[in-house]
Design a protein around this motif. Structure first.
Motif, PDB file in Angstrom:
ATOM      1  N   PRO A 235       6.159 -12.419 -18.210  1.00  0.00           N
ATOM      2  CA  PRO A 235       7.002 -11.574 -19.072  1.00  0.00           C
ATOM      3  C   PRO A 235       6.188 -10.858 -20.150  1.00  0.00           C
ATOM      4  O   PRO A 235       6.475  -9.703 -20.472  1.00  0.00           O
ATOM      5  CB  PRO A 235       7.992 -12.576 -19.670  1.00  0.00           C
ATOM      6  N   ALA A 236       5.193 -11.536 -20.703  1.00  0.00           N
ATOM      7  CA  ALA A 236       4.381 -10.905 -21.743  1.00  0.00           C
ATOM      8  C   ALA A 236       3.673  -9.668 -21.196  1.00  0.00           C
ATOM      9  O   ALA A 236       3.650  -8.607 -21.839  1.00  0.00           O
ATOM     10  CB  ALA A 236       3.365 -11.907 -22.293  1.00  0.00           C
ATOM     11  N   LEU A 237       3.100  -9.795 -19.993  1.00  0.00           N
ATOM     12  CA  LEU A 237       2.405  -8.659 -19.386  1.00  0.00           C
ATOM     13  C   LEU A 237       3.389  -7.542 -19.059  1.00  0.00           C
ATOM     14  O   LEU A 237       3.051  -6.355 -19.189  1.00  0.00           O
ATOM     15  CB  LEU A 237       1.675  -9.116 -18.121  1.00  0.00           C
ATOM     16  N   ASP A 238       4.611  -7.894 -18.664  1.00  0.00           N
ATOM     17  CA  ASP A 238       5.625  -6.873 -18.378  1.00  0.00           C
ATOM     18  C   ASP A 238       5.920  -6.047 -19.628  1.00  0.00           C
ATOM     19  O   ASP A 238       5.967  -4.812 -19.577  1.00  0.00           O
ATOM     20  CB  ASP A 238       6.909  -7.525 -17.870  1.00  0.00           C
ATOM     21  N   TRP A 239       6.137  -6.736 -20.746  1.00  0.00           N
ATOM     22  CA  TRP A 239       6.455  -6.025 -21.992  1.00  0.00           C
ATOM     23  C   TRP A 239       5.255  -5.229 -22.497  1.00  0.00           C
ATOM     24  O   TRP A 239       5.408  -4.110 -23.010  1.00  0.00           O
ATOM     25  CB  TRP A 239       6.942  -6.999 -23.059  1.00  0.00           C
ATOM     26  N   ILE A 240       4.069  -5.782 -22.359  1.00  0.00           N
ATOM     27  CA  ILE A 240       2.861  -5.046 -22.758  1.00  0.00           C
ATOM     28  C   ILE A 240       2.728  -3.771 -21.932  1.00  0.00           C
ATOM     29  O   ILE A 240       2.374  -2.701 -22.452  1.00  0.00           O
ATOM     30  CB  ILE A 240       1.615  -5.941 -22.598  1.00  0.00           C
ATOM     31  N   SER A 241       3.015  -3.863 -20.644  1.00  0.00           N
ATOM     32  CA  SER A 241       2.910  -2.700 -19.758  1.00  0.00           C
ATOM     33  C   SER A 241       3.907  -1.616 -20.149  1.00  0.00           C
ATOM     34  O   SER A 241       3.569  -0.421 -20.167  1.00  0.00           O
ATOM     35  CB  SER A 241       3.130  -3.127 -18.307  1.00  0.00           C
ATOM     36  N   LEU A 242       5.139  -2.016 -20.468  1.00  0.00           N
ATOM     37  CA  LEU A 242       6.143  -1.025 -20.877  1.00  0.00           C
ATOM     38  C   LEU A 242       5.752  -0.372 -22.199  1.00  0.00           C
ATOM     39  O   LEU A 242       5.911   0.844 -22.370  1.00  0.00           O
ATOM     40  CB  LEU A 242       7.510  -1.696 -20.992  1.00  0.00           C
TER      41      LEU A 242
ATOM     42  N   LEU B 211       0.816  -1.209   0.000  1.00  0.00           N
ATOM     43  CA  LEU B 211       0.000   0.000   0.000  1.00  0.00           C
ATOM     44  C   LEU B 211       0.854   1.265   0.000  1.00  0.00           C
ATOM     45  O   LEU B 211       0.483   2.278  -0.610  1.00  0.00           O
ATOM     46  CB  LEU B 211      -0.924   0.016   1.219  1.00  0.00           C
ATOM     47  N   ALA B 212       2.004   1.219   0.689  1.00  0.00           N
ATOM     48  CA  ALA B 212       2.779   2.432   0.917  1.00  0.00           C
ATOM     49  C   ALA B 212       3.426   2.960  -0.356  1.00  0.00           C
ATOM     50  O   ALA B 212       3.495   4.180  -0.560  1.00  0.00           O
ATOM     51  CB  ALA B 212       3.861   2.161   1.970  1.00  0.00           C
ATOM     52  N   LEU B 213       3.918   2.072  -1.237  1.00  0.00           N
ATOM     53  CA  LEU B 213       4.655   2.559  -2.401  1.00  0.00           C
ATOM     54  C   LEU B 213       3.772   3.358  -3.361  1.00  0.00           C
ATOM     55  O   LEU B 213       4.129   4.482  -3.741  1.00  0.00           O
ATOM     56  CB  LEU B 213       5.345   1.390  -3.108  1.00  0.00           C
ATOM     57  N   PRO B 214       2.609   2.850  -3.786  1.00  0.00           N
ATOM     58  CA  PRO B 214       1.760   3.692  -4.657  1.00  0.00           C
ATOM     59  C   PRO B 214       1.303   4.973  -3.973  1.00  0.00           C
ATOM     60  O   PRO B 214       1.228   6.034  -4.622  1.00  0.00           O
ATOM     61  CB  PRO B 214       0.572   2.778  -4.979  1.00  0.00           C
ATOM     62  N   ALA B 215       1.014   4.901  -2.663  1.00  0.00           N
ATOM     63  CA  ALA B 215       0.576   6.106  -1.945  1.00  0.00           C
ATOM     64  C   ALA B 215       1.691   7.139  -1.903  1.00  0.00           C
ATOM     65  O   ALA B 215       1.453   8.346  -2.108  1.00  0.00           O
ATOM     66  CB  ALA B 215       0.129   5.731  -0.531  1.00  0.00           C
ATOM     67  N   ALA B 216       2.918   6.694  -1.625  1.00  0.00           N
ATOM     68  CA  ALA B 216       4.046   7.630  -1.572  1.00  0.00           C
ATOM     69  C   ALA B 216       4.340   8.212  -2.950  1.00  0.00           C
ATOM     70  O   ALA B 216       4.664   9.403  -3.071  1.00  0.00           O
ATOM     71  CB  ALA B 216       5.282   6.916  -1.017  1.00  0.00           C
ATOM     72  N   ALA B 217       4.231   7.394  -4.004  1.00  0.00           N
ATOM     73  CA  ALA B 217       4.452   7.899  -5.366  1.00  0.00           C
ATOM     74  C   ALA B 217       3.407   8.951  -5.726  1.00  0.00           C
ATOM     75  O   ALA B 217       3.732   9.973  -6.351  1.00  0.00           O
ATOM     76  CB  ALA B 217       4.412   6.730  -6.353  1.00  0.00           C
TER      77      ALA B 217
ATOM     78  N   LEU C 280       0.841   1.964  -9.361  1.00  0.00           N
ATOM     79  CA  LEU C 280       0.223   0.728  -8.886  1.00  0.00           C
ATOM     80  C   LEU C 280       0.932  -0.497  -9.455  1.00  0.00           C
ATOM     81  O   LEU C 280       0.968  -1.554  -8.823  1.00  0.00           O
ATOM     82  CB  LEU C 280      -1.259   0.696  -9.281  1.00  0.00           C
ATOM     83  N   LEU C 281       1.522  -0.356 -10.637  1.00  0.00           N
ATOM     84  CA  LEU C 281       2.174  -1.490 -11.295  1.00  0.00           C
ATOM     85  C   LEU C 281       3.477  -1.898 -10.624  1.00  0.00           C
ATOM     86  O   LEU C 281       3.974  -3.003 -10.864  1.00  0.00           O
ATOM     87  CB  LEU C 281       2.433  -1.176 -12.773  1.00  0.00           C
ATOM     88  N   ILE C 282       4.051  -1.023  -9.792  1.00  0.00           N
ATOM     89  CA  ILE C 282       5.312  -1.379  -9.131  1.00  0.00           C
ATOM     90  C   ILE C 282       5.115  -1.667  -7.646  1.00  0.00           C
ATOM     91  O   ILE C 282       6.082  -1.794  -6.902  1.00  0.00           O
ATOM     92  CB  ILE C 282       6.389  -0.290  -9.320  1.00  0.00           C
ATOM     93  N   ALA C 283       3.866  -1.795  -7.207  1.00  0.00           N
ATOM     94  CA  ALA C 283       3.624  -2.145  -5.801  1.00  0.00           C
ATOM     95  C   ALA C 283       4.219  -3.517  -5.493  1.00  0.00           C
ATOM     96  O   ALA C 283       4.862  -3.714  -4.466  1.00  0.00           O
ATOM     97  CB  ALA C 283       2.130  -2.126  -5.504  1.00  0.00           C
TER      98      ALA C 283
ATOM     99  N   VAL D  44      -5.887   3.111 -18.777  1.00  0.00           N
ATOM    100  CA  VAL D  44      -4.797   2.248 -19.252  1.00  0.00           C
ATOM    101  C   VAL D  44      -4.020   1.639 -18.084  1.00  0.00           C
ATOM    102  O   VAL D  44      -3.922   0.411 -17.985  1.00  0.00           O
ATOM    103  CB  VAL D  44      -3.867   3.032 -20.207  1.00  0.00           C
ATOM    104  N   PRO D  45      -3.449   2.445 -17.173  1.00  0.00           N
ATOM    105  CA  PRO D  45      -2.737   1.820 -16.052  1.00  0.00           C
ATOM    106  C   PRO D  45      -3.653   1.017 -15.133  1.00  0.00           C
ATOM    107  O   PRO D  45      -3.224   0.015 -14.555  1.00  0.00           O
ATOM    108  CB  PRO D  45      -2.106   3.003 -15.305  1.00  0.00           C
ATOM    109  N   LEU D  46      -4.914   1.426 -14.991  1.00  0.00           N
ATOM    110  CA  LEU D  46      -5.812   0.681 -14.112  1.00  0.00           C
ATOM    111  C   LEU D  46      -6.101  -0.715 -14.660  1.00  0.00           C
ATOM    112  O   LEU D  46      -6.136  -1.697 -13.902  1.00  0.00           O
ATOM    113  CB  LEU D  46      -7.116   1.449 -13.914  1.00  0.00           C
ATOM    114  N   LEU D  47      -6.295  -0.835 -15.966  1.00  0.00           N
ATOM    115  CA  LEU D  47      -6.522  -2.147 -16.574  1.00  0.00           C
ATOM    116  C   LEU D  47      -5.273  -3.028 -16.457  1.00  0.00           C
ATOM    117  O   LEU D  47      -5.365  -4.223 -16.159  1.00  0.00           O
ATOM    118  CB  LEU D  47      -6.938  -1.988 -18.038  1.00  0.00           C
ATOM    119  N   LEU D  48      -4.110  -2.433 -16.666  1.00  0.00           N
ATOM    120  CA  LEU D  48      -2.864  -3.190 -16.542  1.00  0.00           C
ATOM    121  C   LEU D  48      -2.636  -3.619 -15.097  1.00  0.00           C
ATOM    122  O   LEU D  48      -2.162  -4.736 -14.830  1.00  0.00           O
ATOM    123  CB  LEU D  48      -1.693  -2.346 -17.043  1.00  0.00           C
ATOM    124  N   PHE D  49      -2.977  -2.751 -14.162  1.00  0.00           N
ATOM    125  CA  PHE D  49      -2.853  -3.103 -12.745  1.00  0.00           C
ATOM    126  C   PHE D  49      -3.783  -4.261 -12.395  1.00  0.00           C
ATOM    127  O   PHE D  49      -3.394  -5.187 -11.660  1.00  0.00           O
ATOM    128  CB  PHE D  49      -3.159  -1.888 -11.878  1.00  0.00           C
TER     129      PHE D  49
END
Length: 469
Positions: free
Chosen positions: A253-260, A100-106, A125-128, A335-340
């Motif tokens: 890995p596929a989701l990682d590359w799609i996210s980038l 919880l803390a990392l997305p909130a701090a970002a 949210l993607l790096i929580a 976009v980020p919400l769907l990926l999250f």
């Protein structure tokens, strides 16, 4: 003052609660969070809490050694949580706080950098559940959140100097030192880069530098980790390029590359014919600086490894700070919400999928009597996020009061020392045994061996003992 309709406040609160529930869902879906170092940290905290408990014999093998060390965030937190909850529940509460803390701090940090662009923070949210969280490197993971929070407080002070704001920022930077030295150092480099790019007056340099003085004093007094170096190792170009993908490294890995790729497309969509879009030149340069820092930092310094990739989460958030998008960010937030959401499903499925094997390993603890001396012998060269078995024996320390020689004992870093002298092999820490253990020493110093993926030692183990599970 501008007021908002009650339904908007309700929707925002409901949205935050839904995101929070998604962030912690993987943690509470699994009885045994499959995180590499996590059981070891949990067992060490349990030993410290029950060091003088007559129900255990821990005081014969370990002692406490609390000091002003730069890696106390996890141990100090579990020292409190472990008195409020059973230790395994306390561990999952701590994991939840990290997630919880990392997305909130970002979000708080990006609000100071680009006020009004709150929607951009949804990418955080993607790096929580980043690579450090999945590897159980929880002190560093916590330092990411504390570091971004400290930087945000410093930016608030810089925008409107005042003694109260400076004191709050000083407390935050001191807390950052106590979570992880590298998080403290990288945040300090960001402060220096920002001051240089902003051409701030000398007084701002002095007051900003003073924020680090308590942490530096504690380090020189109690830790000094890394000052004497016996080994420095740099990765080559190929390894560095491979390491870059860890900026978004999960179980798919596929989701990682799609996210980038989606992040790049999001920036393009945010910029295209958008009169409100503006590049933040200062943070563009800081992002470039962090990218260069990744290439310059060695992979190993002394006993510490994976040093270069520690920059990547800070780089990811700095990339988000490089642009002010305006109102269009609210339309692009899907976009980020769907990926999250997809990432949450992936992590949860992996956590749940690991439980049958880990439950089978956990049953081994019941085959061993309480207070036994147990030597783990474990191999496995998988990706670190795929190795929950390496330290899984730590639950035996918690559930059966085992002594193990591999609880993390690092002077100047961890607050626990091993005082029982027994045989160990470096093969455990290397994840591979180039030479077999000294079996006579093993037989002499231990009651049991907890062996995983070492079938090559089956005959030797049968020669010194009887298989019980």
């Amino acid at each position: 003052a501008r007021s908002f309709p009650p339904q908007i406040g309700f929707r925002a609160a409901a949205g935050v609660l839904i995101l929070a529930a998604m962030l912690v869902a993987p943690i509470w879906s699994a009885r045994f969070p499959p995180l590499l170092d996590y059981p070891n940290h949990l067992a060490r905290s349990f030993v410290l809490t029950h060091l003088h408990d007559p129900a255990f014999s821990f005081s014969n093998f370990y002692r406490a050694d609390w000091g002003a060390y730069p890696y106390l965030g996890l141990d100090a937190s579990l020292a409190v949580l472990g008195r409020m909850f059973p230790i395994e529940t306390a561990g999952r509460v701590f994991l939840s706080l990290c997630a919880l803390a990392l997305p909130a701090a970002a979000w708080f940090f990006l609000r100071q950098v680009n006020p009004g662009d709150d929607a951009t923070a949804a990418w955080a949210l993607l790096i929580a559940c980043n690579v450090f969280f999945l590897e159980g490197f929880l002190n560093f993971d916590l330092s990411l959140a504390v570091g971004l929070f400290a930087l945000a407080l410093w930016l608030r002070w810089l925008a409107k100097p005042g003694i109260a704001r400076w004191i709050v920022a000083a407390f935050a930077f001191t807390a950052l030192y106590f979570t992880h030295l590298l998080g403290f150092g990288i945040s300090g480099l960001i402060v220096v880069a920002y001051l240089a790019l902003s051409r701030r007056p000398l007084r701002d340099w002095i007051w900003s530098g003073a924020l680090a003085l308590p942490g530096m004093a504690f380090y020189l007094h109690s830790s000094r980790v890394g000052l004497s170096v016996n080994k420095i190792e740099f990765h080559g170009l190929d390894d560095k390029l491979d390491s870059l993908q860890m900026i978004l490294h999960g179980y798919s890995p596929a989701l990682d590359w799609i996210s980038l790729a989606a992040l790049g497309a999001w920036f393009l969509a945010a910029w295209w014919r958008n009169a409100e879009f503006h590049w933040n030149a200062r943070w563009l340069v800081i992002a470039a600086f962090l990218f260069a820092l990744f290439w310059a930092i060695p992979w190993m310094w002394g006993d510490g490894s994976d040093l270069d990739i520690r920059v990547l989460p800070f780089l990811f958030v700095a990339i988000l700070a490089t642009a002010r998008v305006g109102r269009r960010a609210k339309w692009l937030v899907a976009v980020p919400l769907l990926l999250f959401a997809a990432r949450t499903v992936s992590v949860t499925q992996h956590f749940v999928g690991a439980q049958p094997e880990l439950a089978g390993l956990a049953r081994s603890f019941d085959a061993v009597p309480r207070d036994a001396r147990v030597l783990p012998i474990v191999e496995g060269d998988q990706d670190p996020i795929e190795r929950p078995f390496t330290h899984f024996w730590g639950y035996g320390v918690i559930r059966r009061g085992w002594f193990s020689p591999y609880l993390m004992d690092a002077p100047g870093e961890t607050p626990m020392r091993i005082i029982h002298d027994s045989y160990t092999s470096d093969g455990f820490w290397n994840n591979v045994y180039d030479e077999p253990p000294d079996w006579q020493q093993v037989q002499s110093d231990y009651d049991y061996v907890w062996a995983y993926d070492v079938s090559k030692f089956s005959a030797a183990l049968a020669g010194i003992g009887e298989k019980v599970y």
